[in-house]
Design a protein around this motif. Sequence first.
Motif, mmCIF file in Angstrom:
data_model
loop_
_atom_site.group_PDB
_atom_site.id
_atom_site.type_symbol
_atom_site.label_atom_id
_atom_site.label_comp_id
_atom_site.label_asym_id
_atom_site.label_seq_id
_atom_site.Cartn_x
_atom_site.Cartn_y
_atom_site.Cartn_z
ATOM 1 N N LYS A 1 -19.768 3.905 5.857
ATOM 2 C CA LYS A 1 -19.791 2.640 5.123
ATOM 3 C C LYS A 1 -18.546 2.388 4.282
ATOM 4 N N THR A 2 -17.554 3.261 4.379
ATOM 5 C CA THR A 2 -16.287 3.055 3.673
ATOM 6 C C THR A 2 -15.130 3.270 4.643
ATOM 7 N N ALA A 3 -13.943 2.949 4.176
ATOM 8 C CA ALA A 3 -12.724 3.142 4.986
ATOM 9 C C ALA A 3 -12.064 4.469 4.638
ATOM 10 N N TYR A 4 -12.898 5.520 4.459
ATOM 11 C CA TYR A 4 -12.385 6.808 4.001
ATOM 12 C C TYR A 4 -11.333 7.361 4.949
ATOM 13 N N TRP A 5 -11.582 7.333 6.249
ATOM 14 C CA TRP A 5 -10.622 7.886 7.208
ATOM 15 C C TRP A 5 -9.345 7.072 7.233
ATOM 16 N N LYS A 6 -9.446 5.761 6.974
ATOM 17 C CA LYS A 6 -8.238 4.933 6.870
ATOM 18 C C LYS A 6 -7.422 5.342 5.656
ATOM 19 N N TRP A 7 -8.101 5.579 4.541
ATOM 20 C CA TRP A 7 -7.400 6.049 3.340
ATOM 21 C C TRP A 7 -6.754 7.397 3.599
ATOM 22 N N PHE A 8 -7.494 8.269 4.276
ATOM 23 C CA PHE A 8 -6.971 9.600 4.590
ATOM 24 C C PHE A 8 -5.735 9.490 5.485
ATOM 25 N N LYS A 9 -5.798 8.641 6.492
ATOM 26 C CA LYS A 9 -4.677 8.469 7.421
ATOM 27 C C LYS A 9 -3.446 7.944 6.693
ATOM 28 N N ASN A 10 -3.625 6.922 5.845
ATOM 29 C CA ASN A 10 -2.497 6.360 5.103
ATOM 30 C C ASN A 10 -1.853 7.408 4.199
ATOM 31 N N THR A 11 -2.679 8.171 3.489
ATOM 32 C CA THR A 11 -2.156 9.203 2.592
ATOM 33 C C THR A 11 -1.448 10.290 3.371
ATOM 34 N N PHE A 12 -2.001 10.664 4.519
ATOM 35 C CA PHE A 12 -1.388 11.708 5.334
ATOM 36 C C PHE A 12 -0.020 11.268 5.846
ATOM 37 N N ILE A 13 0.086 10.014 6.306
ATOM 38 C CA ILE A 13 1.370 9.490 6.781
ATOM 39 C C ILE A 13 2.398 9.491 5.654
ATOM 40 N N ILE A 14 1.985 9.029 4.473
ATOM 41 C CA ILE A 14 2.898 8.984 3.327
ATOM 42 C C ILE A 14 3.335 10.392 2.939
ATOM 43 N N ALA A 15 2.398 11.338 2.925
ATOM 44 C CA ALA A 15 2.713 12.713 2.531
ATOM 45 C C ALA A 15 3.654 13.377 3.523
ATOM 46 N N ILE A 16 3.421 13.170 4.820
ATOM 47 C CA ILE A 16 4.271 13.785 5.839
ATOM 48 C C ILE A 16 5.693 13.266 5.741
ATOM 49 N N TRP A 17 5.861 11.950 5.683
ATOM 50 C CA TRP A 17 7.203 11.367 5.621
ATOM 51 C C TRP A 17 7.900 11.719 4.310
ATOM 52 N N THR A 18 7.151 11.756 3.222
ATOM 53 C CA THR A 18 7.737 12.146 1.935
ATOM 54 C C THR A 18 8.244 13.578 1.991
ATOM 55 N N SER A 19 7.457 14.464 2.571
ATOM 56 C CA SER A 19 7.844 15.872 2.669
ATOM 57 C C SER A 19 9.068 16.048 3.555
ATOM 58 N N VAL A 20 9.055 15.428 4.730
ATOM 59 C CA VAL A 20 10.162 15.585 5.681
ATOM 60 C C VAL A 20 11.458 15.031 5.107
ATOM 61 N N LEU B 1 7.014 -4.050 -0.824
ATOM 62 C CA LEU B 1 5.697 -4.093 -1.449
ATOM 63 C C LEU B 1 4.600 -4.155 -0.393
ATOM 64 N N ASP B 2 3.514 -3.495 -0.680
ATOM 65 C CA ASP B 2 2.350 -3.437 0.213
ATOM 66 C C ASP B 2 2.714 -2.855 1.575
ATOM 67 N N THR B 3 3.608 -1.875 1.568
ATOM 68 C CA THR B 3 3.971 -1.159 2.798
ATOM 69 C C THR B 3 3.959 0.332 2.497
ATOM 70 N N LEU B 4 3.617 1.111 3.505
ATOM 71 C CA LEU B 4 3.620 2.562 3.335
ATOM 72 C C LEU B 4 5.031 3.100 3.165
ATOM 73 N N TRP B 5 5.993 2.519 3.898
ATOM 74 C CA TRP B 5 7.368 3.005 3.792
ATOM 75 C C TRP B 5 7.958 2.707 2.417
#
Length: 281
Positions: free
Chosen positions: A68-87, A140-144
């Motif tokens: 009933k929530t967009a939990y996996w979407k939140w997880f995916k967005n955070t994971f993408i941001i974390a991976i690119w930030t780390s690399v 603004l309002d972009t993951l990058w």
Amino acid sequence: MKKNYHAVEAINKGVIYLIFILISFFVFYPLVYTVSAAFSPGNSIADLAIMPFGRGITFEHFQYLFTKTAYWKWFKNTFIIAIWTSVLTIIISSLSAYVFSRFKFVFKKSMLMSLLVLQVFPSFVGMIAIYVILLRIGGLDTLWGLVLVYVAGNIPYNTWMVKSYMDTVSKSLDEAARIDGASHFRIYTTIILPITKPIITFLGISSFTGPWMDFIFPKMVLRSTEKQTLALGLFSFVTDKKNEFTNFAAGSLIIAIPFAIFFIFTQKAMMMSMGAAGVKE
């Protein structure tokens, strides 16, 4: 005399053990309470028992998150941001550190001091400037855009940290490789990076974990619901209008489990790489 000495020693040990038990209780009780909240019936903190798992166990909060929530979407967005930030942090900081460690050029000390001064001020001091810059470049309002903010904030301190480690690596290795015809980039990739693996590993871990816990910058940069990170999504459960602490605890627990496994394996890898580090001056 010996009996008195042993009695005093036993009393001292008992006091020390008691102190450690109390400290452990105050440290672990909030963690255990949060874990129990994830499995406890009800929604608010008022529904929870004082003793962990005092009202039984349920999995309805996890079912609610997944269905009933967009939990996996939140997880995916955070994971993408974390991976690119780390690399990007590893690439830019290690390259910058290599340049400052191995080359002499004009304004080198001034630039290093500038990096140090930039790190003195908290990141949120420049939030207005960051917002304006992202607005001008369409970030603004972009993951990058959020990745850009994190990478820019990570560079000053991490460059200093990696540069200090690279300074301990013997320059005779560079000279031997240069005699064999190796370029600066090849020296960096085949000699410096393997030797500095411990600090690079630490850099990757710290820059990867940061975005998972941050709330301020995602709140400023991200606007739409589909771009939210886990911090924003989970915070929506414990606002003034909603009091769903158990759902919040369940979502936090899901993040903590893979992170605990991740740290166990990376900690072992870091210790092994430190023991096998290369020649130091």
